[in-house]
Design a protein around this motif. Structure first.
Motif, PDB file in Angstrom:
ATOM      1  N   MET A   1       0.702  23.245  43.596  1.00 43.06           N
ATOM      2  CA  MET A   1       2.084  23.544  43.310  1.00 43.06           C
ATOM      3  C   MET A   1       2.360  24.983  43.724  1.00 43.06           C
ATOM      4  SD  MET A   1       4.169  23.152  39.755  1.00 43.06           S
ATOM      5  CE  MET A   1       4.549  21.430  40.061  1.00 43.06           C
ATOM      6  N   ARG A   2       3.512  25.218  44.290  1.00 42.27           N
ATOM      7  CA  ARG A   2       3.908  26.527  44.786  1.00 42.27           C
ATOM      8  C   ARG A   2       4.273  27.461  43.639  1.00 42.27           C
ATOM      9  NH1 ARG A   2       9.405  27.272  47.783  1.00 42.27           N
ATOM     10  NH2 ARG A   2       9.908  27.878  45.699  1.00 42.27           N
ATOM     11  N   LYS A   3       3.803  28.690  43.709  1.00 43.50           N
ATOM     12  CA  LYS A   3       4.152  29.713  42.717  1.00 43.50           C
ATOM     13  C   LYS A   3       5.500  30.324  43.078  1.00 43.50           C
ATOM     14  CE  LYS A   3       0.445  30.162  40.085  1.00 43.50           C
ATOM     15  NZ  LYS A   3       0.436  29.918  38.696  1.00 43.50           N
ATOM     16  N   VAL A   4       6.308  30.559  42.067  1.00 43.08           N
ATOM     17  CA  VAL A   4       7.614  31.173  42.258  1.00 43.08           C
ATOM     18  C   VAL A   4       7.601  32.515  41.547  1.00 43.08           C
ATOM     19  CG1 VAL A   4      10.071  30.955  41.773  1.00 43.08           C
ATOM     20  CG2 VAL A   4       8.740  28.918  42.340  1.00 43.08           C
ATOM     21  N   THR A   5       8.114  33.549  42.205  1.00 41.62           N
ATOM     22  CA  THR A   5       8.212  34.855  41.572  1.00 41.62           C
ATOM     23  C   THR A   5       9.685  35.159  41.362  1.00 41.62           C
ATOM     24  OG1 THR A   5       6.210  35.579  42.655  1.00 41.62           O
ATOM     25  CG2 THR A   5       7.609  37.287  41.769  1.00 41.62           C
ATOM     26  N   HIS A   6       9.991  35.625  40.185  1.00 41.20           N
ATOM     27  CA  HIS A   6      11.368  35.869  39.778  1.00 41.20           C
ATOM     28  C   HIS A   6      11.468  37.316  39.322  1.00 41.20           C
ATOM     29  CE1 HIS A   6      15.028  35.207  37.372  1.00 41.20           C
ATOM     30  NE2 HIS A   6      15.237  34.248  38.231  1.00 41.20           N
ATOM     31  N   THR A   7      12.607  37.947  39.542  1.00 43.95           N
ATOM     32  CA  THR A   7      12.712  39.366  39.209  1.00 43.95           C
ATOM     33  C   THR A   7      12.983  39.626  37.729  1.00 43.95           C
ATOM     34  OG1 THR A   7      15.033  39.350  39.839  1.00 43.95           O
ATOM     35  CG2 THR A   7      13.450  40.026  41.522  1.00 43.95           C
ATOM     36  N   ALA A   8      13.807  38.827  37.087  1.00 41.64           N
ATOM     37  CA  ALA A   8      14.123  39.029  35.667  1.00 41.64           C
ATOM     38  C   ALA A   8      13.200  38.165  34.813  1.00 41.64           C
ATOM     39  CB  ALA A   8      15.576  38.649  35.390  1.00 41.64           C
ATOM     40  N   PRO A   9      12.871  38.627  33.606  1.00 41.32           N
ATOM     41  CA  PRO A   9      12.086  37.766  32.718  1.00 41.32           C
ATOM     42  C   PRO A   9      12.915  36.538  32.348  1.00 41.32           C
ATOM     43  CG  PRO A   9      12.847  39.713  31.541  1.00 41.32           C
ATOM     44  CD  PRO A   9      13.234  39.888  32.976  1.00 41.32           C
ATOM     45  N   MET A  10      12.227  35.452  32.072  1.00 35.69           N
ATOM     46  CA  MET A  10      12.925  34.191  31.813  1.00 35.69           C
ATOM     47  C   MET A  10      12.575  33.619  30.451  1.00 35.69           C
ATOM     48  SD  MET A  10      12.868  32.282  35.506  1.00 35.69           S
ATOM     49  CE  MET A  10      11.095  32.296  35.726  1.00 35.69           C
ATOM     50  N   ALA A  11      13.512  32.838  29.931  1.00 31.67           N
ATOM     51  CA  ALA A  11      13.285  32.034  28.733  1.00 31.67           C
ATOM     52  C   ALA A  11      13.275  30.579  29.173  1.00 31.67           C
ATOM     53  CB  ALA A  11      14.396  32.261  27.712  1.00 31.67           C
ATOM     54  N   LEU A  12      12.335  29.844  28.644  1.00 33.21           N
ATOM     55  CA  LEU A  12      12.250  28.412  28.908  1.00 33.21           C
ATOM     56  C   LEU A  12      12.654  27.695  27.626  1.00 33.21           C
ATOM     57  CD1 LEU A  12      11.469  25.964  30.611  1.00 33.21           C
ATOM     58  CD2 LEU A  12       9.080  26.389  29.989  1.00 33.21           C
TER      59      LEU A  12
END
Length: 130
Positions: A1-12
């Motif tokens: 599975m591909r890793k995704v990098t995001h700039t802001a912290p996220m809530a799931l």
């Protein structure tokens, strides 16, 4: 599975009840966290596998769509992604076998309690900090 990098912290947000999920999302969108939603624990694990390093907070109910419940999801996340702040909302008074650093939030939950946990997720990435 591909890793995704995001700039802001996220809530799931993982909740099978659409109204509760929408209410949690509306609150969390007013914080520094970007929000991702799922109805099942299995879908949440897929999200975590692709961008778990960017998830600061997991907000889940106990009852979820699919085979995995919220307690099992919290245990898996606590083991595999230990820096994620775990918040489990439960309408049950019974004992839940949650990870030691998980926060149990009674249903119906109060918006301020959710916002406080979001703040802690961003300001104190170590879940051991209360």
């Amino acid at each position: 599975m591909r890793k995704v990098t995001h700039t802001a912290p996220m809530a799931l947000v993982v909740e099978d009840d659409a109204a509760d999920r929408a209410r949690a999302v509306a609150l969390l969108e007013e914080t520094e966290l970007d929000v991702i939603t799922c109805a099942s624990g299995e879908a949440a694990v897929e999200v975590l596998q692709s961008c778990g390093d960017d998830i600061a907070m997991l907000f889940t109910g106990v009852s979820l769509a699919g085979e995995m419940n919220g307690v099992e999801l919290a245990r898996a996340v606590g083991k595999l992604w230990p820096t994620v702040r775990l918040v489990v909302a439960s309408g049950s008074e019974g004992a839940l076998r949650l990870p030691e650093d998980a926060v149990r939030m009674p249903k119906p939950w109060l918006p301020l309690d959710v916002l406080m946990q979001a703040h802690r997720a961003v300001r104190h990435p170590d879940p051991a900090v209360a």
